[in-house]
Scaffold this active site. Structure first.
Site, PDB file in Angstrom:
ATOM      1  CG  HIS A 146      -2.001   1.018   1.138  1.00 38.04           C
ATOM      2  ND1 HIS A 146      -1.777   2.340   1.406  1.00 38.04           N
ATOM      3  CD2 HIS A 146      -3.307   0.917   0.788  1.00 38.04           C
ATOM      4  CE1 HIS A 146      -2.897   3.014   1.221  1.00 38.04           C
ATOM      5  NE2 HIS A 146      -3.846   2.170   0.837  1.00 38.04           N
TER       6      HIS A 146
ATOM      7  CD  GLU B   5      -4.660   1.532  -2.847  1.00 35.72           C
ATOM      8  OE1 GLU B   5      -5.643   0.962  -2.403  1.00 35.72           O
ATOM      9  OE2 GLU B   5      -3.904   2.218  -2.134  1.00 35.72           O
TER      10      GLU B   5
HETATM   11  P1  13P Z   1      -9.459   6.524   0.814  1.00 35.04           P
HETATM   12  O1  13P Z   1     -10.673   5.822   0.318  1.00 35.04           O
HETATM   13  O2  13P Z   1      -9.536   6.929   2.226  1.00 35.04           O
HETATM   14  O3  13P Z   1      -9.032   7.625  -0.118  1.00 35.04           O
HETATM   15  O4  13P Z   1      -8.269   5.461   0.769  1.00 35.04           O
HETATM   16  C1  13P Z   1      -8.111   4.678  -0.346  1.00 35.04           C
HETATM   17  C2  13P Z   1      -7.131   3.608  -0.003  1.00 35.04           C
HETATM   18  O5  13P Z   1      -6.011   3.885   0.377  1.00 35.04           O
HETATM   19  C3  13P Z   1      -7.579   2.219  -0.081  1.00 35.04           C
HETATM   20  O6  13P Z   1      -6.595   1.341   0.321  1.00 35.04           O
END
Ligand code: 13P
Length: 263
Positions: free
Chosen positions: A94, A166
């Protein structure tokens, strides 16, 4: 048809009691859907108590992180081996871990390997920062993250992996810009092309790719409708049972419409 995968990344939030209350609400609001797989990723401490509270037909579990060695003198760490009986999935790489905890490409690679070795499906997060995007490096960044992370796996193992795209700039932690579905589609296509080049067409079709920038119940439909997007990794909105239930409901509706469409 693939099931849509919706993962709740609770990050470093919720005490055992708070998590238990949220799970109770989620049980009440989310029906069992055969076409949607719902997975909760609580903090490590809460994982064990939650595991005995959830209906396994409704919810799966994921860890948010673990250490790549199976056991030994690594004070403070928890291994994938220890999580084996508890979770089906583990989030790996992540951006918060890459950025705040200096997880390098090689660290992520070792964690993906350890996860697979222990029978846990990695949810591999990839994504470029705002600066990398501005400098037109998105493809290069995604390429390097994918090539190194999957380096130790066979094609068969890669086909089981979940990849979450992401874009760092679209995560609430790092600015939370609203990403355009069209821009997301281009990168998801690029991810599949990478997998096809490295592991073949079949594997690239089987691998599940999620969107993991900010998703809430208002934006879920647009992202989940992207061709090639198999679900979402949800952050902040997953802490609100109503919003999260709405996202799951949206996924279910879209699946339903598509299966009707295909007769
Ligand atoms: P948010 O939905 O808080 O922007 O975070 C997304 C995320 O990091 C999912 O792992």
């Amino acid at each position: 048809m693939k099931k849509t995968l919706i993962v709740a990344n609770w990050k470093m939030n919720l005490s055992t009691h708070e998590a238990s209350v949220l799970v109770h609400r989620l049980h009440q609001t989310i029906p069992t859907h055969r076409s949607v797989e719902v997975v909760l990723a609580p903090n490590l401490l809460v994982l064990q108590p939650i595991s005995v509270e959830i209906d396994r037909h409704k919810f799966g579990l994921a860890a948010q992180n673990a250490y790549h060695r199976d056991s030994g003198a690594f004070t403070g760490e928890v291994s994938y081996t220890m999580l084996q009986d508890l979770v089906h999935y583990c989030i790996v790489g992540h951006s918060e871990r890459r950025i705040y905890f200096n997880e390098t490409l090689e660290v992520v690679r070792d964690k993906v390997a350890a996860s697979v070795r222990n029978g846990i499906t990695p949810i591999l997060c990839v994504g470029e920062t705002k600066q990398e995007r501005t400098e037109n490096q998105t493809k290069q960044v995604i390429h390097d993250q994918i090539v190194t992370a999957l380096f130790r796996l066979t094609s068969e193992e890669v086909s089981e992996v979940v990849i979450a795209y992401e874009p760092v700039w679209a995560i609430s932690t790092f600015g939370g810009e609203v990403a355009k579905p069209h821009d997301i589609k281009l990168v998801i296509d690029y991810i599949r092309k990478q997998i096809a080049d490295l592991y073949g067409q079949r594997v690239s079709e089987e691998v599940r790719v999620l969107y993991g920038g900010s998703v809430d119940d208002q934006s879920a439909q647009a992202y989940l409708s992207i061709d090639g997007c198999d679900g979402a990794l949800v952050g902040s909105a997953s802490l609100n049972y109503q919003k999260f239930a709405n996202i799951v409901d949206t996924a279910y509706r879209l699946q339903h419409e598509e299966s009707e469409h295909h007769g």
